[in-house]
Design a protein around this motif. Structure first.
Motif, PDB file in Angstrom:
ATOM      1  N   MET A   1     -61.647  43.247  48.546  1.00 25.44           N
ATOM      2  CA  MET A   1     -62.332  44.492  48.266  1.00 25.44           C
ATOM      3  C   MET A   1     -63.837  44.262  48.156  1.00 25.44           C
ATOM      4  N   LEU A   2     -64.195  43.212  47.409  1.00 25.04           N
ATOM      5  CA  LEU A   2     -65.620  42.935  47.233  1.00 25.04           C
ATOM      6  C   LEU A   2     -66.288  42.583  48.551  1.00 25.04           C
ATOM      7  N   SER A   3     -65.588  41.860  49.386  1.00 28.12           N
ATOM      8  CA  SER A   3     -66.129  41.488  50.685  1.00 28.12           C
ATOM      9  C   SER A   3     -66.415  42.740  51.522  1.00 28.12           C
ATOM     10  N   LEU A   4     -65.481  43.661  51.540  1.00 20.23           N
ATOM     11  CA  LEU A   4     -65.672  44.916  52.279  1.00 20.23           C
ATOM     12  C   LEU A   4     -66.811  45.731  51.672  1.00 20.23           C
ATOM     13  N   LEU A   5     -66.861  45.789  50.343  1.00 19.16           N
ATOM     14  CA  LEU A   5     -67.933  46.540  49.684  1.00 19.16           C
ATOM     15  C   LEU A   5     -69.287  45.896  49.963  1.00 19.16           C
ATOM     16  N   TYR A   6     -69.304  44.575  50.056  1.00 21.94           N
ATOM     17  CA  TYR A   6     -70.540  43.861  50.362  1.00 21.94           C
ATOM     18  C   TYR A   6     -70.999  44.169  51.795  1.00 21.94           C
ATOM     19  N   GLN A   7     -70.022  44.247  52.713  1.00 18.28           N
ATOM     20  CA  GLN A   7     -70.339  44.513  54.122  1.00 18.28           C
ATOM     21  C   GLN A   7     -70.751  45.961  54.352  1.00 18.28           C
ATOM     22  N   GLU A   8     -69.961  46.887  53.836  1.00 18.70           N
ATOM     23  CA  GLU A   8     -70.145  48.302  54.173  1.00 18.70           C
ATOM     24  C   GLU A   8     -70.924  49.096  53.136  1.00 18.70           C
ATOM     25  N   GLY A   9     -70.910  48.636  51.892  1.00 25.12           N
ATOM     26  CA  GLY A   9     -71.570  49.378  50.811  1.00 25.12           C
ATOM     27  C   GLY A   9     -73.034  49.676  51.039  1.00 25.12           C
ATOM     28  N   PRO A  10     -73.836  48.674  51.462  1.00 27.49           N
ATOM     29  CA  PRO A  10     -75.268  48.928  51.627  1.00 27.49           C
ATOM     30  C   PRO A  10     -75.596  50.010  52.661  1.00 27.49           C
ATOM     31  N   SER A  11     -74.724  50.241  53.626  1.00 29.79           N
ATOM     32  CA  SER A  11     -75.005  51.250  54.653  1.00 29.79           C
ATOM     33  C   SER A  11     -74.209  52.534  54.443  1.00 29.79           C
ATOM     34  N   THR A  12     -73.538  52.650  53.285  1.00 32.76           N
ATOM     35  CA  THR A  12     -72.702  53.816  53.013  1.00 32.76           C
ATOM     36  C   THR A  12     -73.359  54.711  51.970  1.00 32.76           C
ATOM     37  N   LYS A  13     -73.716  55.908  52.400  1.00 27.32           N
ATOM     38  CA  LYS A  13     -74.368  56.867  51.510  1.00 27.32           C
ATOM     39  C   LYS A  13     -73.403  57.276  50.389  1.00 27.32           C
ATOM     40  N   GLY A  14     -73.836  57.087  49.146  1.00 29.56           N
ATOM     41  CA  GLY A  14     -73.035  57.519  47.997  1.00 29.56           C
ATOM     42  C   GLY A  14     -71.866  56.614  47.641  1.00 29.56           C
ATOM     43  N   PRO A  96     -64.724  34.630  29.326  1.00 26.31           N
ATOM     44  CA  PRO A  96     -63.858  33.704  30.065  1.00 26.31           C
ATOM     45  C   PRO A  96     -64.457  33.408  31.443  1.00 26.31           C
ATOM     46  N   ARG A  97     -64.221  32.205  31.937  1.00 23.63           N
ATOM     47  CA  ARG A  97     -64.779  31.759  33.217  1.00 23.63           C
ATOM     48  C   ARG A  97     -64.433  32.726  34.355  1.00 23.63           C
ATOM     49  N   ALA A  98     -63.207  33.214  34.399  1.00 20.09           N
ATOM     50  CA  ALA A  98     -62.799  34.136  35.463  1.00 20.09           C
ATOM     51  C   ALA A  98     -63.651  35.413  35.437  1.00 20.09           C
ATOM     52  N   ASN A  99     -63.957  35.903  34.253  1.00 21.17           N
ATOM     53  CA  ASN A  99     -64.790  37.103  34.129  1.00 21.17           C
ATOM     54  C   ASN A  99     -66.193  36.839  34.675  1.00 21.17           C
ATOM     55  N   VAL A 100     -66.737  35.669  34.357  1.00 22.80           N
ATOM     56  CA  VAL A 100     -68.091  35.322  34.790  1.00 22.80           C
ATOM     57  C   VAL A 100     -68.146  35.228  36.318  1.00 22.80           C
ATOM     58  N   VAL A 101     -67.160  34.590  36.915  1.00 17.92           N
ATOM     59  CA  VAL A 101     -67.116  34.464  38.378  1.00 17.92           C
ATOM     60  C   VAL A 101     -67.063  35.852  39.013  1.00 17.92           C
ATOM     61  N   LEU A 102     -66.176  36.708  38.512  1.00 18.03           N
ATOM     62  CA  LEU A 102     -66.048  38.060  39.059  1.00 18.03           C
ATOM     63  C   LEU A 102     -67.341  38.848  38.853  1.00 18.03           C
ATOM     64  N   LEU A 103     -67.962  38.719  37.698  1.00 15.87           N
ATOM     65  CA  LEU A 103     -69.225  39.420  37.435  1.00 15.87           C
ATOM     66  C   LEU A 103     -70.304  39.020  38.438  1.00 15.87           C
ATOM     67  N   ARG A 104     -70.380  37.741  38.740  1.00 11.76           N
ATOM     68  CA  ARG A 104     -71.381  37.277  39.710  1.00 11.76           C
ATOM     69  C   ARG A 104     -71.176  37.958  41.065  1.00 11.76           C
ATOM     70  N   TYR A 105     -69.929  38.031  41.518  1.00 12.98           N
ATOM     71  CA  TYR A 105     -69.645  38.684  42.794  1.00 12.98           C
ATOM     72  C   TYR A 105     -69.926  40.185  42.726  1.00 12.98           C
ATOM     73  N   ILE A 106     -69.539  40.816  41.630  1.00 12.08           N
ATOM     74  CA  ILE A 106     -69.792  42.250  41.469  1.00 12.08           C
ATOM     75  C   ILE A 106     -71.293  42.526  41.561  1.00 12.08           C
ATOM     76  N   PHE A 107     -72.082  41.747  40.815  1.00 13.90           N
ATOM     77  CA  PHE A 107     -73.519  42.008  40.822  1.00 13.90           C
ATOM     78  C   PHE A 107     -74.173  41.554  42.131  1.00 13.90           C
ATOM     79  N   GLY A 108     -73.546  40.632  42.841  1.00 11.10           N
ATOM     80  CA  GLY A 108     -74.008  40.305  44.191  1.00 11.10           C
ATOM     81  C   GLY A 108     -73.852  41.511  45.112  1.00 11.10           C
ATOM     82  N   VAL A 109     -72.714  42.193  44.999  1.00  9.58           N
ATOM     83  CA  VAL A 109     -72.456  43.403  45.792  1.00  9.58           C
ATOM     84  C   VAL A 109     -73.425  44.513  45.382  1.00  9.58           C
TER      85      VAL A 109
END
Length: 180
Positions: A1-14, A96-109
């Motif tokens: 999901m994050l990969s798709l959001l990273y690819q398409e999110g920046p060019s998707t209005k709203g 927790p480490r898993a939360n930190v890893v996911l947060l990094r990806y979320i904020f990368g997106v």
């Protein structure tokens, strides 16, 4: 999901503001919950964004940890930006480490989307309004007034996190997904 959001999110209005088909969302959520393989690339990016927010809302105790809720809410009351960033980094170390890893990806997106806000109309403020309620909630339920005030504070915090994510998580946050 994050990969798709990273690819398409920046060019998707709203992105994150608009929701996809409720029927498709429900069907895909049921498939994902049952462990069935799903090809999200064939679905609307808005459905994927809705599924991702739903996933975040279902993390027990929230990704930012409801136990640290008071500390998160008070971060922005502290001194200058440098002190706020240091406080945020100390709070992240308690997760927790898993939360930190996911947060990094979320904020990368979110950073990638925000960098193209002229195109997608999703600046840090708009993104924060849409995503903040999925990242942190109080450990106990409260009145609608208190809840509304809480959401405003958490949205401001998430906006600050988006705007300062490279300083908080490190510059490599911009290349977490490599060359997709």
């Amino acid at each position: 999901m994050l990969s798709l959001l990273y690819q398409e999110g920046p060019s998707t209005k709203g992105i994150f503001r608009r929701s996809g088909s409720a029927k498709t969302f429900k069907e895909l959520k049921e498939k994902l919950d049952s462990g069935t393989e799903v090809d999200l690339a064939c679905e609307s990016i808005f459905v994927t964004a809705s599924l991702f927010k739903d996933f975040l809302r279902n993390i027990p105790g929230s990704i930012l940890s409801s136990q640290l809720c008071d500390k998160w809410v008070s971060v922005l009351d502290q001194g200058n930006n440098e002190e706020k960033i240091k406080s945020i980094q100390r709070l992240i170390e308690q997760l927790p480490r898993a939360n930190v890893v996911l947060l990094r990806y979320i904020f990368g997106v979110l950073h990638g989307i925000e960098m193209r806000s002229e195109e997608n109309q999703m600046n840090a403020f708009n993104l924060a309004i849409c995503i903040a309620p999925s990242l942190l909630w109080p450990p106990v339920s409260s009145t609608p007034d208190i809840e509304g005030e809480f959401i405003k504070k958490i949205s401001s915090l998430v906006q600050f996190l988006i705007e300062n994510c490279c300083r908080i998580f490190g510059d490599e946050i911009t290349s977490l997904f490599g060359e997709i």
